[in-house]
Every structure is written in structure tokens, then in C-alpha cells.
Design a protein around this motif. Structure first.
Motif, PDB file in Angstrom:
ATOM      1  N   GLY A   1       0.783  -1.237   0.000  1.00 21.23           N
ATOM      2  CA  GLY A   1       0.000   0.000   0.000  1.00 21.23           C
ATOM      3  C   GLY A   1       0.816   1.289   0.000  1.00 21.23           C
ATOM      4  O   GLY A   1       0.278   2.355   0.314  1.00 21.23           O
ATOM      5  N   LYS A   2       2.075   1.217  -0.373  1.00 24.09           N
ATOM      6  CA  LYS A   2       2.909   2.433  -0.428  1.00 24.09           C
ATOM      7  C   LYS A   2       2.378   3.409  -1.471  1.00 24.09           C
ATOM      8  O   LYS A   2       2.163   4.592  -1.195  1.00 24.09           O
ATOM      9  CB  LYS A   2       4.366   2.091  -0.826  1.00 24.09           C
ATOM     10  CG  LYS A   2       5.094   1.213   0.145  1.00 24.09           C
ATOM     11  CD  LYS A   2       6.512   0.938  -0.322  1.00 24.09           C
ATOM     12  CE  LYS A   2       6.580  -0.016  -1.510  1.00 24.09           C
ATOM     13  NZ  LYS A   2       6.116  -1.373  -1.213  1.00 24.09           N
ATOM     14  N   THR A   3       2.179   2.881  -2.683  1.00 27.55           N
ATOM     15  CA  THR A   3       1.791   3.768  -3.776  1.00 27.55           C
ATOM     16  C   THR A   3       0.395   4.348  -3.553  1.00 27.55           C
ATOM     17  O   THR A   3       0.172   5.538  -3.765  1.00 27.55           O
ATOM     18  CB  THR A   3       1.875   3.012  -5.118  1.00 27.55           C
ATOM     19  OG1 THR A   3       3.226   2.576  -5.293  1.00 27.55           O
ATOM     20  CG2 THR A   3       1.483   3.894  -6.281  1.00 27.55           C
ATOM     21  N   ALA A   4      -0.531   3.502  -3.101  1.00 25.39           N
ATOM     22  CA  ALA A   4      -1.886   3.999  -2.838  1.00 25.39           C
ATOM     23  C   ALA A   4      -1.820   5.144  -1.819  1.00 25.39           C
ATOM     24  O   ALA A   4      -2.458   6.187  -1.999  1.00 25.39           O
ATOM     25  CB  ALA A   4      -2.761   2.868  -2.313  1.00 25.39           C
TER      26      ALA A   4
ATOM     27  N   LEU B   1       7.668  11.095  -1.921  1.00 23.28           N
ATOM     28  CA  LEU B   1       8.425  10.099  -2.681  1.00 23.28           C
ATOM     29  C   LEU B   1       7.752   8.743  -2.562  1.00 23.28           C
ATOM     30  O   LEU B   1       7.530   8.250  -1.453  1.00 23.28           O
ATOM     31  CB  LEU B   1       9.860  10.004  -2.139  1.00 23.28           C
ATOM     32  CG  LEU B   1      10.680  11.301  -2.128  1.00 23.28           C
ATOM     33  CD1 LEU B   1      11.990  11.097  -1.358  1.00 23.28           C
ATOM     34  CD2 LEU B   1      10.981  11.775  -3.557  1.00 23.28           C
ATOM     35  N   ASP B   2       7.406   8.172  -3.701  1.00 21.35           N
ATOM     36  CA  ASP B   2       6.848   6.819  -3.720  1.00 21.35           C
ATOM     37  C   ASP B   2       7.987   5.868  -4.067  1.00 21.35           C
ATOM     38  O   ASP B   2       8.526   5.917  -5.165  1.00 21.35           O
ATOM     39  CB  ASP B   2       5.726   6.738  -4.769  1.00 21.35           C
ATOM     40  CG  ASP B   2       5.115   5.351  -4.842  1.00 21.35           C
ATOM     41  OD1 ASP B   2       5.313   4.558  -3.903  1.00 21.35           O
ATOM     42  OD2 ASP B   2       4.434   5.056  -5.848  1.00 21.35           O
ATOM     43  N   CYS B   3       8.383   5.037  -3.107  1.00 15.75           N
ATOM     44  CA  CYS B   3       9.615   4.250  -3.247  1.00 15.75           C
ATOM     45  C   CYS B   3       9.349   2.819  -3.686  1.00 15.75           C
ATOM     46  O   CYS B   3       8.321   2.241  -3.349  1.00 15.75           O
ATOM     47  CB  CYS B   3      10.348   4.213  -1.911  1.00 15.75           C
ATOM     48  SG  CYS B   3      10.746   5.837  -1.300  1.00 15.75           S
TER      49      CYS B   3
ATOM     50  N   LEU C   1       9.422   6.981  -7.668  1.00 16.33           N
ATOM     51  CA  LEU C   1      10.795   6.481  -7.773  1.00 16.33           C
ATOM     52  C   LEU C   1      10.865   5.009  -8.156  1.00 16.33           C
ATOM     53  O   LEU C   1      11.947   4.438  -8.264  1.00 16.33           O
ATOM     54  CB  LEU C   1      11.524   6.663  -6.426  1.00 16.33           C
ATOM     55  CG  LEU C   1      11.945   8.077  -6.045  1.00 16.33           C
ATOM     56  CD1 LEU C   1      12.413   8.111  -4.596  1.00 16.33           C
ATOM     57  CD2 LEU C   1      13.045   8.592  -6.956  1.00 16.33           C
ATOM     58  N   ASP C   2       9.687   4.405  -8.328  1.00 20.28           N
ATOM     59  CA  ASP C   2       9.658   2.981  -8.656  1.00 20.28           C
ATOM     60  C   ASP C   2       9.616   2.808 -10.172  1.00 20.28           C
ATOM     61  O   ASP C   2       8.663   3.247 -10.812  1.00 20.28           O
ATOM     62  CB  ASP C   2       8.404   2.360  -8.016  1.00 20.28           C
ATOM     63  CG  ASP C   2       8.393   0.850  -8.130  1.00 20.28           C
ATOM     64  OD1 ASP C   2       9.141   0.308  -8.968  1.00 20.28           O
ATOM     65  OD2 ASP C   2       7.635   0.228  -7.378  1.00 20.28           O
ATOM     66  N   PRO C   3      10.641   2.177 -10.755  1.00 24.15           N
ATOM     67  CA  PRO C   3      10.649   2.040 -12.216  1.00 24.15           C
ATOM     68  C   PRO C   3       9.412   1.331 -12.756  1.00 24.15           C
ATOM     69  O   PRO C   3       9.079   1.467 -13.925  1.00 24.15           O
ATOM     70  CB  PRO C   3      11.916   1.240 -12.521  1.00 24.15           C
ATOM     71  CG  PRO C   3      12.580   0.963 -11.236  1.00 24.15           C
ATOM     72  CD  PRO C   3      11.815   1.602 -10.120  1.00 24.15           C
TER      73      PRO C   3
HETATM   74 MG   LIG Z   1       4.361   0.965  -5.257  1.00 25.65          MG
END
Ligand SMILES: [Mg+2]
Ligand SMILES: Nc1ncnc2c1ncn2[C@@H]1O[C@H](COP(=O)(O)OP(=O)(O)OP(=O)(O)O)[C@@H](O)[C@H]1O
Length: 247
Positions: free
Chosen positions: A14-17, A122-124, A38-40
Motif C-alpha cells: 500500500g505504499k503507492t496507494a 516520494l513513492d519508493c 521512484l519505482d521504475p
Molecule cells: Mg508501489
């Protein structure tokens, strides 16, 4: 300018959400915000696909020459929200950071934005790498989503010890619960015991909710998609906590 990150070495928690929802809530709160994916693998972009392009201030133009990221910035995907999508040029970001000396490369990249930006989110990616060290160094606070299981508690302790050993500011780490299913005894127990089990535990538990999954389908932050849901309320509570932490 404040910098926060959503980070966990675990994938799919749930980081990106959270990053997208918090960035959107911040921008709606008169806080000029930049979300940097930041996540490819670039999941943030899915959650913002439904944004109507608005006429922006062209932060990218302002920064030309000052910042190497200027040309990657999408200005005002929503009013007050700029976005740097995952870009193939960031695929080797880790390697680039590895080659440069010093722990503050990321901080230096962000510095030219400070006049125009109040908050960087920052979304890691879910790795424990050189990028993680840079993020821990650059961020004022790092929010760590945890699905309430004993394994998650274990990996939280590892992360905390890693940050402590490397002197990366373990105190910046702020855990919060994610994908909480209150029908499960263990989930209820761990959420209740969070503050006792973890340092600096926030009082936030984002429920497991299919409406969060729909964010990706609809390309919208939860506040636009379904503001009257418990999950949207949990992200608002997280935003309030973040404000208290930062200012
Ligand atoms: Mg993510
Ligand atoms: N509270 C929630 N309830 C239900 N589904 C959720 C919730 N939060 C996230 N999801 C879903 O779980 C999946 C992973 O979420 P997300 O992409 O936010 O995690 P992540 O930690 O960023 O993953 P990764 O490590 O791959 O970057 C997505 O399909 C998302 O829609």
C-alpha cells in the motif's frame, strides 16, 4: 519545503496507494505538492491517469537549467499537484547514485524545487538499496505501511535496526497499518498493540477495501473516487498526522 517518503522493503503493502492519496490531499489543502514516483514499475501513474490536465505554472520551465529533473516534471496534474512519473531514465537511478559519492544526492536533486514546492512525496520501490539510504537521508519523515502480521512486525524491526545501525535516522520512520481486516483477530490485536510494539507508531489503520483497488482502474485518488468511505477517512487521518509531524 518538506520531504516525505512512503517506503517498505515489502512489496504490495500500500505504499503507492498512500503516496498518491496523501499527495492529492496535500494539494487540496493549499500545499503545493510534488509526487515523485521512484519505482521504475511506475504504479503511481495508474492512479493519476484520470486527472484532467490543467493549465499549470510550468514549474518545469522555471526549473530549466537549475534542475536535471525539470523536463520530467508534469506540472499541475491536479491544481497544486506536480508529478514526476517513473521514467526509464530513472531505471538506473540506483546505479547513478552508487557512482556519485555522498549520501545526499537525492537531497541535492530536490533542492532547486524548494521555492516553488511545499511538500515532496516520494513513492519508493520495495527494495533495500542505495536508493533507500538516499531516501532515508533526504526525507523529513518516512511512512511505512504494515499489514498487521507477525512477519511484518519482524521486517519492521529489521528496517528500524538497519536505519539505526547506518545512522540514517531511525527516528524518521513512522509505521502505519495498511490493508487491515478487522474480522481477523490478529489484525485487531496488532493494530491495538502497535504503539507498544513499534517506536513512533501512528494511530492510523487503513482498512482493506476494494475501493482502494478501484483507484488503479479509475485512475483517481480516493478523495475523488469515494470520499465517503472508511478508507478515504483513514487517508485523511494519515494526512492530519503527517501535518502534525512536519509543521
Ligand atoms: Mg508501489
Ligand atoms: N487498503 C487497501 N485495500 C485493498 N487493496 C489495497 C489497499 N491498498 C492497496 N491495495 C491494492 O493492493 C495492491 C498493491 O498496492 P500498492 O501498489 O499501493 O502497494 P505498493 O506497496 O506500492 O506495491 P509495490 O511494492 O509493488 O510498489 C494494488 O492492487 C492496490 O490497489
Amino acid at each position: 519545503m518538506r520531504i516525505i517518503a512512503f517506503y517498505s522493503p515489502k512489496g504490495g503493502v500500500g505504499k503507492t496507494a498512500a503516496a498518491v492519496n496523501i499527495a492529492y490531499l496535500a494539494s487540496q489543502n493549499n500545499c503545493q505538492t510534488l509526487l515523485w514516483d521512484l519505482d521504475p514499475q511506475g504504479a503511481s501513474s495508474f492512479y493519476l491517469a484520470g486527472a484532467e490536465p490543467v493549465k499549470g505554472r510550468k514549474l518545469s520551465k522555471l526549473l530549466e537549467g537549475k534542475s536535471p529533473m525539470a523536463k520530467f516534471i508534469h506540472d499541475d496534474v491536479y491544481p497544486g499537484l506536480d508529478f514526476i512519473p517513473a521514467h526509464s531514465s530513472f531505471r538506473n537511478f540506483d546505479i547513478k547514485l552508487e557512482q556519485e559519492s555522498g549520501d545526499n544526492q537525492l537531497k541535492k536533486l530536490l533542492a532547486p524545487l524548494s521555492e516553488e514546492t511545499s511538500l515532496v512525496v516520494l513513492d519508493c520501490p520495495p527494495t533495500l538499496s542505495r536508493l533507500t539510504e538516499q531516501v532515508l537521508n533526504a526525507a523529513d519523515k518516512v511512512y511505512v505501511p504494515l499489514v498487521p502480521t507477525w512477519l511484518s512486525m519482524n521486517s519492521w524491526n529489521q528496517l528500524y535496526d538497519f536505519a539505526k545501525d547506518k545512522k540514517l535516522g531511525a527516528k524518521k520512520l513512522r509505521p502505519f497499518f495498511s490493508m487491515v481486516d478487522r474480522r481477523k483477530n490478529l489484525h485487531r490485536e496488532l493494530v491495538e498493540r502497535g504503539p507498544e510494539l513499534m517506536a513512533n507508531c501512528t494511530n492510523v489503520a487503513v482498512p482493506y477495501a476494494s475501493v482502494v483497488e478501484r483507484m488503479g482502474e479509475e485512475g483517481l485518488p480516493l478523495e475523488k473516487l469515494a470520499p465517503n468511505t472508511p478508507a478515504a477517512a483513514a487517508y485523511r487521518k494519515l494526512w492530519q498526522t503527517i501535518q502534525k509531524d512536519l509543521w
